[in-house]
Design a protein around this motif. Structure first.
Motif, PDB file in Angstrom:
ATOM      1  N   VAL A 296       6.585  49.450 -51.012  1.00  0.00           N
ATOM      2  CA  VAL A 296       6.661  48.363 -50.035  1.00  0.00           C
ATOM      3  C   VAL A 296       5.368  48.352 -49.211  1.00  0.00           C
ATOM      4  CG1 VAL A 296       7.908  47.442 -48.045  1.00  0.00           C
ATOM      5  CG2 VAL A 296       9.170  48.527 -49.919  1.00  0.00           C
ATOM      6  N   VAL A 297       4.732  47.164 -49.132  1.00  0.00           N
ATOM      7  CA  VAL A 297       3.435  47.076 -48.447  1.00  0.00           C
ATOM      8  C   VAL A 297       3.472  46.219 -47.181  1.00  0.00           C
ATOM      9  CG1 VAL A 297       2.137  47.509 -50.549  1.00  0.00           C
ATOM     10  CG2 VAL A 297       2.644  45.143 -49.900  1.00  0.00           C
ATOM     11  N   VAL A 308       7.364  42.707 -49.284  1.00  0.00           N
ATOM     12  CA  VAL A 308       6.367  42.565 -50.346  1.00  0.00           C
ATOM     13  C   VAL A 308       6.183  43.936 -50.990  1.00  0.00           C
ATOM     14  CG1 VAL A 308       3.978  41.951 -50.905  1.00  0.00           C
ATOM     15  CG2 VAL A 308       5.212  40.703 -49.101  1.00  0.00           C
ATOM     16  N   VAL A 309       6.193  43.989 -52.341  1.00  0.00           N
ATOM     17  CA  VAL A 309       6.143  45.242 -53.088  1.00  0.00           C
ATOM     18  C   VAL A 309       4.928  45.258 -54.015  1.00  0.00           C
ATOM     19  CG1 VAL A 309       7.357  46.714 -54.763  1.00  0.00           C
ATOM     20  CG2 VAL A 309       8.666  45.462 -53.012  1.00  0.00           C
ATOM     21  N   ALA A 323       0.122  41.957 -59.763  1.00  0.00           N
ATOM     22  CA  ALA A 323       0.084  41.320 -58.444  1.00  0.00           C
ATOM     23  C   ALA A 323       1.200  41.902 -57.582  1.00  0.00           C
ATOM     24  CB  ALA A 323       0.259  39.816 -58.590  1.00  0.00           C
ATOM     25  N   GLN A 324       1.042  41.769 -56.291  1.00  0.00           N
ATOM     26  CA  GLN A 324       2.105  42.175 -55.394  1.00  0.00           C
ATOM     27  C   GLN A 324       3.245  41.175 -55.496  1.00  0.00           C
ATOM     28  OE1 GLN A 324      -0.480  44.565 -52.044  1.00  0.00           O
ATOM     29  NE2 GLN A 324       0.192  42.505 -51.568  1.00  0.00           N
ATOM     30  N   GLN A 329       9.698  35.207 -51.985  1.00  0.00           N
ATOM     31  CA  GLN A 329       9.404  34.106 -52.906  1.00  0.00           C
ATOM     32  C   GLN A 329      10.124  34.279 -54.240  1.00  0.00           C
ATOM     33  OE1 GLN A 329       7.590  31.499 -51.862  1.00  0.00           O
ATOM     34  NE2 GLN A 329       7.292  32.505 -49.868  1.00  0.00           N
ATOM     35  N   GLN A 330      10.204  35.526 -54.691  1.00  0.00           N
ATOM     36  CA  GLN A 330      10.875  35.826 -55.970  1.00  0.00           C
ATOM     37  C   GLN A 330      12.361  36.079 -55.704  1.00  0.00           C
ATOM     38  OE1 GLN A 330       9.284  35.640 -58.909  1.00  0.00           O
ATOM     39  NE2 GLN A 330       7.327  35.171 -57.911  1.00  0.00           N
ATOM     40  N   THR A 331      13.096  35.007 -55.525  1.00  0.00           N
ATOM     41  CA  THR A 331      14.478  35.123 -55.042  1.00  0.00           C
ATOM     42  C   THR A 331      15.455  35.681 -56.076  1.00  0.00           C
ATOM     43  OG1 THR A 331      14.843  32.800 -55.633  1.00  0.00           O
ATOM     44  CG2 THR A 331      14.163  33.273 -53.369  1.00  0.00           C
TER      45      THR A 331
END
Length: 340
Positions: A296-297, A308-309, A323-324, A329-331
């Motif tokens: 996790v970033v 965000v991962v 990519a992170q 967004q990626q539900t």
């Protein structure tokens, strides 16, 4: 920076977060290269997890609601307060009040940050860091619930000193020997403080369904300040372990708290609490529902469970070209597991 179990730490690795002694001085500074002796000493002091300064994740930081300077100052003042009480002397109420003012300044300045509890605790500093965390979280909650500055100060003083009755308390507490009674008796005598601050110490173990201690008060008889501190106190105890219970991951602790809604803990306070806490803090390693693993970033205010991962490969390296993944967004992706 990466969050790891102390048992996996090796000599030569760099410490990612400062460790404080019980009087507020620095025990080990962030950035120090750990030796076998240091690692052994940390284990002996009761440290179970640490943050490491990993070059692959050096850009990952944890937002700190309370600065290191404030934390150092408050820990030192709490240490002096408890030492005074052990010696049978009155503690410095003005100094405690000034400490709370500085802590509240940090909270006001960083009120949009999500809570990420990353303190490295030892047996000696745990009581003081617990008090600071409960005070910080309670203040954020009070701010979100519309308390004014006078009310925030009353709440914060009560939160910081909520366990003051534990000092030299008997092993088995009941009736008027319970630390809530003892804390109330200590604080109600301090004319510089509001009586409501004393009631935080008195009522923070009461349950809204009337099953709590020491007086089995029901919801309408428990002050809002105490309801707030009850949630913050329970969460911190869950995260770092208390009364023989092992530490919990933040997402597990949040689930446990929600299960207590309307019985032990106030529902509305819990709703507000879930808006200020990071469910998956920065630096935590996680496994996603697509079988990828990552660290996790960063966080989203208002979406604490959708961070965000950054994807890593099976060897713990940052995946080439990966990519992170922004879970906001990626539900269709979810965090399935937290790993250490």
């Amino acid at each position: 920076m990466k969050f790891v179990d102390i048992e996996t730490v090796e000599a030569g690795q760099m410490l990612g977060r400062t460790i404080f002694s019980s009087n507020g001085t620095v025990l080990l500074s962030a950035g120090v290269q750990l030796t076998v002796y240091m690692i052994s000493t940390l284990k002996r002091l009761g440290v179970t997890v640490v943050y490491l300064d990993d070059p692959k994740f050096r850009d990952i930081t944890q937002d700190e609601v309370i600065s290191e300077e404030t934390k150092r100052m408050v820990v030192g003042q709490m240490s002096e307060t408890f030492e005074a009480l052990r010696s049978g002397k009155p503690f410095n109420t003005k100094a405690i009040s000034q400490s709370v003012d500085q802590l509240l300044d940090d909270v006001m300045r960083n009120q949009n940050m999500l809570v990420q509890l990353g303190d490295i605790r030892t047996a000696d500093n745990a009581m003081f860091l617990h008090a600071i965390n409960v005070c910080m979280m309670s203040s954020l909650l009070g701010l979100n619930m519309g308390l004014n500055m006078l009310q925030l100060k009353e709440l914060a003083i009560g939160a910081l000193l909520h366990d003051i009755g534990k000092l030299d308390a008997p092993e088995v507490e009941e009736g008027r020997t319970h630390h809530t009674w003892r804390g109330f008796e200590m604080l109600k005598m301090k004319r510089e403080y509001s009586l409501l601050s004393a009631h935080v110490a008195f009522q923070h173990h009461e349950h809204v369904d009337g099953t709590g201690v020491p007086r089995k008060l029901s919801s309408e008889d428990i002050h809002l300040y105490a309801k707030i501190v009850a949630v913050a106190n329970r969460y911190d105890n869950m995260i770092f372990g208390s009364n023989g219970e092992p530490p919990m991951q933040p997402h597990v602790a949040c689930e446990r708290l929600n299960a207590l809604s309307g019985t032990e803990l106030d529902h509305e306070v819990l709703v507000q609490f879930m808006r200020i806490v990071s469910v998956y803090p920065n630096g935590f390693s996680v496994k996603l529902s697509n079988r990828q693993t990552g660290v996790v970033v960063s966080q989203h205010r208002g979406l604490p469970g959708r961070p965000v991962v950054r994807v890593i490969d099976k060897d713990g390296e940052v995946a080439v070209g990966a990519a992170q993944i922004d879970l906001a967004q990626q539900t269709t992706l979810f965090i399935e597991e937290v790993m250490q």
